[in-house]
Design a protein around this motif. Structure first.
Motif, PDB file in Angstrom:
ATOM      1  N   VAL A 182       0.848  -1.205   0.000  1.00 46.14           N
ATOM      2  CA  VAL A 182       0.000   0.000   0.000  1.00 46.14           C
ATOM      3  C   VAL A 182       0.880   1.250   0.000  1.00 46.14           C
ATOM      4  O   VAL A 182       0.653   2.200  -0.761  1.00 46.14           O
ATOM      5  N   LYS A 183       1.908   1.239   0.832  1.00 46.09           N
ATOM      6  CA  LYS A 183       2.778   2.424   0.919  1.00 46.09           C
ATOM      7  C   LYS A 183       3.575   2.603  -0.382  1.00 46.09           C
ATOM      8  O   LYS A 183       3.742   3.725  -0.860  1.00 46.09           O
ATOM      9  N   GLN A 184       4.052   1.496  -0.973  1.00 44.74           N
ATOM     10  CA  GLN A 184       4.815   1.598  -2.236  1.00 44.74           C
ATOM     11  C   GLN A 184       3.967   2.248  -3.327  1.00 44.74           C
ATOM     12  O   GLN A 184       4.417   3.139  -4.047  1.00 44.74           O
ATOM     13  N   GLU A 185       2.723   1.790  -3.435  1.00 47.68           N
ATOM     14  CA  GLU A 185       1.830   2.305  -4.479  1.00 47.68           C
ATOM     15  C   GLU A 185       1.533   3.790  -4.245  1.00 47.68           C
ATOM     16  O   GLU A 185       1.556   4.605  -5.171  1.00 47.68           O
ATOM     17  N   LEU A 186       1.306   4.120  -2.983  1.00 48.91           N
ATOM     18  CA  LEU A 186       0.973   5.503  -2.629  1.00 48.91           C
ATOM     19  C   LEU A 186       2.139   6.451  -2.916  1.00 48.91           C
ATOM     20  O   LEU A 186       1.957   7.527  -3.509  1.00 48.91           O
ATOM     21  N   ILE A 187       3.338   6.047  -2.515  1.00 48.30           N
ATOM     22  CA  ILE A 187       4.507   6.928  -2.705  1.00 48.30           C
ATOM     23  C   ILE A 187       4.783   7.102  -4.207  1.00 48.30           C
ATOM     24  O   ILE A 187       5.137   8.197  -4.662  1.00 48.30           O
ATOM     25  N   ALA A 188       4.610   6.026  -4.975  1.00 55.82           N
ATOM     26  CA  ALA A 188       4.805   6.133  -6.428  1.00 55.82           C
ATOM     27  C   ALA A 188       3.811   7.139  -7.003  1.00 55.82           C
ATOM     28  O   ALA A 188       4.174   8.014  -7.807  1.00 55.82           O
TER      29      ALA A 188
END
Ligand SMILES: NC(=O)c1ccc[n+]([C@@H]2O[C@H](COP(=O)([O-])OP(=O)(O)OC[C@H]3O[C@@H](n4cnc5c(N)ncnc54)[C@H](O)[C@@H]3O)[C@@H](O)[C@H]2O)c1
Length: 305
Positions: A92-98
């Motif tokens: 979730v965090k990877q997708e959000l930061i991208a």
């Protein structure tokens, strides 16, 4: 919009995830003078959080504004600083930061992860040099430390600007120069918890005794003198002798203790289910929370730095 940016050259911020941590981080940012936009996947949580952050901001001398946005694109458009405080889930965090790094091409992007590697969270970011770990502790307006964690690609200007902003907000911002899981505080904390749980699991003493010994020995000292200063204070020769005698028998498990799985499978989750290692009758959790907050506040006055 502010005429003069805050230290770190930041005037405007977005906070993504308005739960327990995000709403209070937003409050601290606005109290310190930043104009803050809050957003959350859950509109009810968002509405409640705006109220909390606005009340906190009102305590500032020249507070910024607190507003809300229903989409991430709207929240991060044009802001100088973004911090995420969504659930502790790497994907979730990877997708959000991208997504954020593609939507906003100049902001610092901070992650409030407790233990996940910042470099992993930033893996799909368009500009990982702008991604930094800022590990606030709960409650974020009360606990002084924020650990500022350099990911593999975090730039020095990103580190410097983040540290300057947090110091302006009244936080004790410390540099963590290597991106190790759990950073500094949670590594120390969970090294202690691993041993505490092993003492109970191995039948050395009961759960109440572990906490009683901890609170009435090292607990009394730690807010005043940390482990490194204490090692110097008692003598490094004594420290070495103690380590030679005790380290071989300390728990070194690389996985969570089996007793945790046994309790969880029984439905014993601690305060939230009414039973964990100890019993949590109705009211104990609320009382513990308020006594803990009062205790922390009392300790902050002489020991804040
Ligand atoms: N609770 C603590 O004591 C503590 C302390 C330090 C750090 N943290 C870290 O802070 C972060 C947030 O923790 P919390 O306790 O505030 O959690 P929380 O569950 O209270 O809040 C998380 C919020 O994020 C929202 N959310 C989830 N996915 C989203 C998405 N993709 N976009 C927008 N909103 C989304 C949820 O609706 C929820 O309101 C976690 O990474 C956690 O590890 C927590």
């Amino acid at each position: 919009m502010l005429a003069q940016p805050l230290p770190g050259d930041i005037s405007t911020a977005a906070v993504i995830g308005a739960g327990l941590m995000g709403r209070r981080i937003a409050g601290v940012l606005a109290r310190g003078g930043a104009d803050v936009v809050l957003t959350d996947a859950n509109p009810d949580i968002l509405a409640e959080a705006v109220g909390v952050a606005t009340e906190m901001a009102a305590l500032g001398q020249t507070p910024g504004t607190v507003t809300s946005a229903l989409t991430i694109a709207e929240a991060v458009a044009g802001v100088d600083y973004v911090t995420e405080a969504v659930i502790e889930d790497l994907a979730v965090k990877q997708e959000l930061i991208a997504e954020v790094s593609a939507l906003n091409e100049h902001a610092i992007i901070a992650t409030n992860t407790s233990v996940l590697p910042v470099s992993q969270i930033a893996i799909n970011a368009t500009a990982p040099d702008r991604v930094v770990g800022t590990h606030w502790w709960n409650p974020p307006d009360l606990i002084p430390i924020v650990e500022v964690v350099r990911g593999e690609h975090t730039s020095e200007p990103t580190m410097q600007r983040t540290l300057a902003l947090l110091e302006h907000l009244g936080k004790l911002a410390v540099r963590v120069d290597r991106d190790v899981p759990g950073f500094v505080g949670n590594r120390l904390q969970h090294a202690l918890w691993r041993e505490a749980i092993a003492l109970v699991a191995d039948g050395v003493c009961d759960a109440e005794t572990v906490d009683l010994v901890c609170r009435n020995t090292i607990g009394l000292r730690l807010a005043k003198m940390g482990p490194i200063e204490t090692a110097d204070y008692v003598g490094l020769d004594l420290t070495r002798a103690i380590h030679q005698a005790v380290l071989p028998s300390l728990n070194t498990d690389a996985t969570a203790n089996a007793i945790l799985t046994e309790l969880i499978e029984r439905g014993d989750l601690g305060a939230k289910s009414g039973q964990g290692f100890t019993s949590w009758p109705p009211g104990r959790r609320e009382q513990a929370a308020s006594e803990l907050a009062a205790h922390v506040k009392n300790q902050l006055i002489p020991n804040s730095k």
